[in-house]
Structures are given as C-alpha cells and as structure tokens.
Motif scaffolding. Structure first.
Motif, PDB file in Angstrom:
ATOM      1  N   ASP A 167     -32.418 -12.561  -6.290  1.00 24.41           N
ATOM      2  CA  ASP A 167     -32.695 -13.991  -6.365  1.00 24.41           C
ATOM      3  C   ASP A 167     -31.919 -14.763  -5.298  1.00 24.41           C
ATOM      4  OD1 ASP A 167     -34.312 -13.385  -8.482  1.00 24.41           O
ATOM      5  OD2 ASP A 167     -33.557 -14.997  -9.757  1.00 24.41           O
ATOM      6  N   SER A 168     -30.714 -14.298  -4.968  1.00 28.84           N
ATOM      7  CA  SER A 168     -29.946 -14.955  -3.905  1.00 28.84           C
ATOM      8  C   SER A 168     -30.646 -14.800  -2.559  1.00 28.84           C
ATOM      9  CB  SER A 168     -28.528 -14.377  -3.832  1.00 28.84           C
ATOM     10  OG  SER A 168     -27.774 -14.751  -4.967  1.00 28.84           O
ATOM     11  N   VAL A 169     -31.165 -13.605  -2.304  1.00 30.46           N
ATOM     12  CA  VAL A 169     -31.927 -13.397  -1.075  1.00 30.46           C
ATOM     13  C   VAL A 169     -33.179 -14.274  -1.087  1.00 30.46           C
ATOM     14  CG1 VAL A 169     -33.240 -11.723   0.299  1.00 30.46           C
ATOM     15  CG2 VAL A 169     -31.054 -11.057  -0.723  1.00 30.46           C
ATOM     16  N   GLY A 170     -33.851 -14.342  -2.250  1.00 31.78           N
ATOM     17  CA  GLY A 170     -35.025 -15.190  -2.373  1.00 31.78           C
ATOM     18  C   GLY A 170     -34.711 -16.644  -2.080  1.00 31.78           C
ATOM     19  N   TYR A 171     -33.539 -17.101  -2.503  1.00 30.19           N
ATOM     20  CA  TYR A 171     -33.111 -18.481  -2.231  1.00 30.19           C
ATOM     21  C   TYR A 171     -33.023 -18.736  -0.730  1.00 30.19           C
ATOM     22  CZ  TYR A 171     -29.903 -22.478  -1.918  1.00 30.19           C
ATOM     23  OH  TYR A 171     -29.320 -23.684  -1.601  1.00 30.19           O
ATOM     24  N   TRP A 172     -32.352 -17.813  -0.005  1.00 27.25           N
ATOM     25  CA  TRP A 172     -32.166 -18.009   1.432  1.00 27.25           C
ATOM     26  C   TRP A 172     -33.477 -17.849   2.193  1.00 27.25           C
ATOM     27  CZ3 TRP A 172     -28.114 -20.566   2.424  1.00 27.25           C
ATOM     28  CH2 TRP A 172     -26.948 -20.389   1.681  1.00 27.25           C
ATOM     29  N   VAL A 173     -34.331 -16.938   1.744  1.00 22.66           N
ATOM     30  CA  VAL A 173     -35.653 -16.794   2.368  1.00 22.66           C
ATOM     31  C   VAL A 173     -36.462 -18.066   2.177  1.00 22.66           C
ATOM     32  CG1 VAL A 173     -37.868 -15.575   2.217  1.00 22.66           C
ATOM     33  CG2 VAL A 173     -35.734 -14.273   2.209  1.00 22.66           C
ATOM     34  N   GLY A 174     -36.428 -18.610   0.961  1.00 23.39           N
ATOM     35  CA  GLY A 174     -37.153 -19.845   0.697  1.00 23.39           C
ATOM     36  C   GLY A 174     -36.632 -21.007   1.513  1.00 23.39           C
ATOM     37  N   GLN A 175     -35.321 -21.080   1.650  1.00 26.99           N
ATOM     38  CA  GLN A 175     -34.726 -22.174   2.414  1.00 26.99           C
ATOM     39  C   GLN A 175     -35.143 -22.144   3.881  1.00 26.99           C
ATOM     40  OE1 GLN A 175     -30.322 -22.389   3.375  1.00 26.99           O
ATOM     41  NE2 GLN A 175     -30.438 -24.014   1.849  1.00 26.99           N
ATOM     42  N   ARG A 176     -35.264 -20.942   4.428  1.00 30.36           N
ATOM     43  CA  ARG A 176     -35.558 -20.830   5.862  1.00 30.36           C
ATOM     44  C   ARG A 176     -37.038 -20.651   6.179  1.00 30.36           C
ATOM     45  NH1 ARG A 176     -31.910 -17.444  10.176  1.00 30.36           N
ATOM     46  NH2 ARG A 176     -32.967 -18.184  12.051  1.00 30.36           N
ATOM     47  N   LEU A 216     -26.208 -20.346  -7.679  1.00 26.88           N
ATOM     48  CA  LEU A 216     -25.572 -19.058  -7.947  1.00 26.88           C
ATOM     49  C   LEU A 216     -25.048 -18.973  -9.369  1.00 26.88           C
ATOM     50  CD1 LEU A 216     -24.658 -16.335  -6.828  1.00 26.88           C
ATOM     51  CD2 LEU A 216     -22.523 -17.426  -6.095  1.00 26.88           C
ATOM     52  N   ALA A 217     -24.449 -20.066  -9.865  1.00 23.50           N
ATOM     53  CA  ALA A 217     -23.914 -20.038 -11.232  1.00 23.50           C
ATOM     54  C   ALA A 217     -25.018 -19.759 -12.250  1.00 23.50           C
ATOM     55  CB  ALA A 217     -23.241 -21.377 -11.541  1.00 23.50           C
ATOM     56  N   TRP A 218     -26.141 -20.458 -12.132  1.00 22.05           N
ATOM     57  CA  TRP A 218     -27.258 -20.241 -13.054  1.00 22.05           C
ATOM     58  C   TRP A 218     -27.935 -18.899 -12.806  1.00 22.05           C
ATOM     59  CZ3 TRP A 218     -27.607 -22.833 -17.309  1.00 22.05           C
ATOM     60  CH2 TRP A 218     -27.125 -24.135 -17.382  1.00 22.05           C
ATOM     61  N   ASN A 219     -27.930 -18.453 -11.549  1.00 18.98           N
ATOM     62  CA  ASN A 219     -28.519 -17.162 -11.197  1.00 18.98           C
ATOM     63  C   ASN A 219     -27.756 -16.018 -11.863  1.00 18.98           C
ATOM     64  OD1 ASN A 219     -29.868 -15.039  -9.895  1.00 18.98           O
ATOM     65  ND2 ASN A 219     -28.618 -15.222  -8.057  1.00 18.98           N
ATOM     66  N   VAL A 220     -26.437 -16.062 -11.778  1.00 19.77           N
ATOM     67  CA  VAL A 220     -25.606 -15.008 -12.384  1.00 19.77           C
ATOM     68  C   VAL A 220     -25.777 -14.998 -13.903  1.00 19.77           C
ATOM     69  CG1 VAL A 220     -23.237 -14.258 -12.810  1.00 19.77           C
ATOM     70  CG2 VAL A 220     -23.924 -14.972 -10.508  1.00 19.77           C
ATOM     71  N   LEU A 221     -25.751 -16.178 -14.506  1.00 18.03           N
ATOM     72  CA  LEU A 221     -25.904 -16.255 -15.957  1.00 18.03           C
ATOM     73  C   LEU A 221     -27.277 -15.735 -16.387  1.00 18.03           C
ATOM     74  CD1 LEU A 221     -24.896 -17.150 -18.733  1.00 18.03           C
ATOM     75  CD2 LEU A 221     -25.802 -19.443 -18.238  1.00 18.03           C
TER      76      LEU A 221
END
Length: 211
Positions: free
Chosen positions: A71-80, A142-147
C-alpha cells in the motif's frame, strides 16, 4: 481459480511464503487486486500453517509486511503516476464506479479511508493510489496503513488457519468476511470510546462531590 489455489498449496514452502507476501504487496502497488484479491494468498498462508508446512509466525509477518509495503508503494505510485495510469487502464478491468467510490471515500474520511478501504477488495486496490493522488499526508497515511494492514492480514491468516482444508468456503465469501471484520473493529472502537467517556464523566462527578 480452484486449480490455481490448489497449485499454490503444492508449492515449496519458501515459494508459497513469498506469495503470501507478494499477493497483498502487488494488490495496490501494481493494481493486481483489481483481478486477484490479495486475501487469497493470505488465507492460503494460514492453511499452509495449519498443515505445518509453514510457521504461523512467518506467515503473519509476511502477510502484514506485504499489505503495508504494497500500500505504501501504491501511495507513491498514485502520487506520481496516478492520473496517467487511470487513463490507460481499460474500463473492463478497472470499473469507473470503483474509482468514483474510492475517490469519494478519500474525500469523506481522509486518513481513515486507508483503514476502511482495506476491508473491501475494490477499495483495497485503489485507495492507496487515490490517497497519493489527493496528496494525503504520508505520515497520516502510514499510520492508518499499518493499523489496517495488521488487522486485515492477521484476521485472514487466522481464518485460513482455522479453516484448514475448508478454506474455499472462506475464499468465496472473503469480501463479506472483510466487511464483517470492519464492523467488528468499528464497534469495538465505539464501545471503548463510550466507556472512556463515561469513566471521565464519573471522575468529574466524583471530583465535584469532593469539592
């Protein structure tokens, strides 16, 4: 699909454990979840732990890590690259109503959408990228992603472990199970908040009587 699942269960343990990590990791980072829900790999990891082919702790670590990192990778892919990717993916693969639903969830819930979206397949693949596109602060994401990743992955690993050879019954109803888990988590949080509120009120009343 049935043959695919049986094939995964017959893989060497190290390769099966890799899939427990990769399927949830690729779900949002490469939009694989649009066609293959990541919980399939997580459930099967629990089944393999039930069969003593993999340690349960290793399955839990792999599933949680895959969910959070993906999901973190998905966040950065979406941002760019989010707008470009959405324009290129055919509607028959990425349904417009799912995209609209993900955007609305982000607008309405903000960071909480990352947790809420984790429990439905359509949103799980799209919300991280949408969060990046909307410039949601990464620390909050990230906080909500980890949880969300920890709760979701642990729940489905344990479900697979308890189901054992009956895992296909769970796989067919995975999305409904995810929604049920979300309702249970939300209910737990609401009850805890109410208890905390009542406890504070009781303390205030007690302090008022002493005064």
């Amino acid at each position: 699909m049935g043959h695919l699942l049986e094939g995964i269960l017959e893989l060497p343990p190290w390769l099966a454990l890799s899939l427990v990590f990769l399927l949830p990791a690729l779900e949002a980072s490469a939009f694989v979840g649009v066609v293959l829900p990541g919980e399939i790999g997580v459930i099967l990891g629990g089944v393999l732990a039930n069969q003593h082919k993999l340690p349960l702790a290793a399955v839990l670590v792999a599933a949680i890590a895959g969910a959070v990192i993906g999901d973190s990778v998905g966040y950065w892919v979406g941002q760019r690259y989010g707008e470009t990717l959405l324009a290129k993916v055919p509607n028959r693969i990425l349904k417009p109503e799912h995209v609209d639903r993900a955007e609305e969830t982000i607008r309405h819930y903000g960071g909480k959408a990352v947790f809420l979206g984790r429990f439905t397949a359509a949103l799980r693949a799209l919300v991280p990228g949408m969060a990046g596109m909307s410039r949601l602060h990464y620390g909050r994401f990230l906080a909500w992603n980890v949880l969300g990743g920890a709760v979701w992955a642990t729940a489905f690993v344990i479900l697979g472990y308890l189901a054992g050879s009956q895992y296909q019954r769970i796989e067919h109803y995975a999305n409904l199970i995810g929604l049920a888990l979300l309702v249970a988590v939300v209910a737990f949080v609401v009850v805890r908040r109410r208890r905390a509120k009542h406890a504070r009120q009781d303390e205030d009343q007690a302090a008022g009587k002493r005064a």
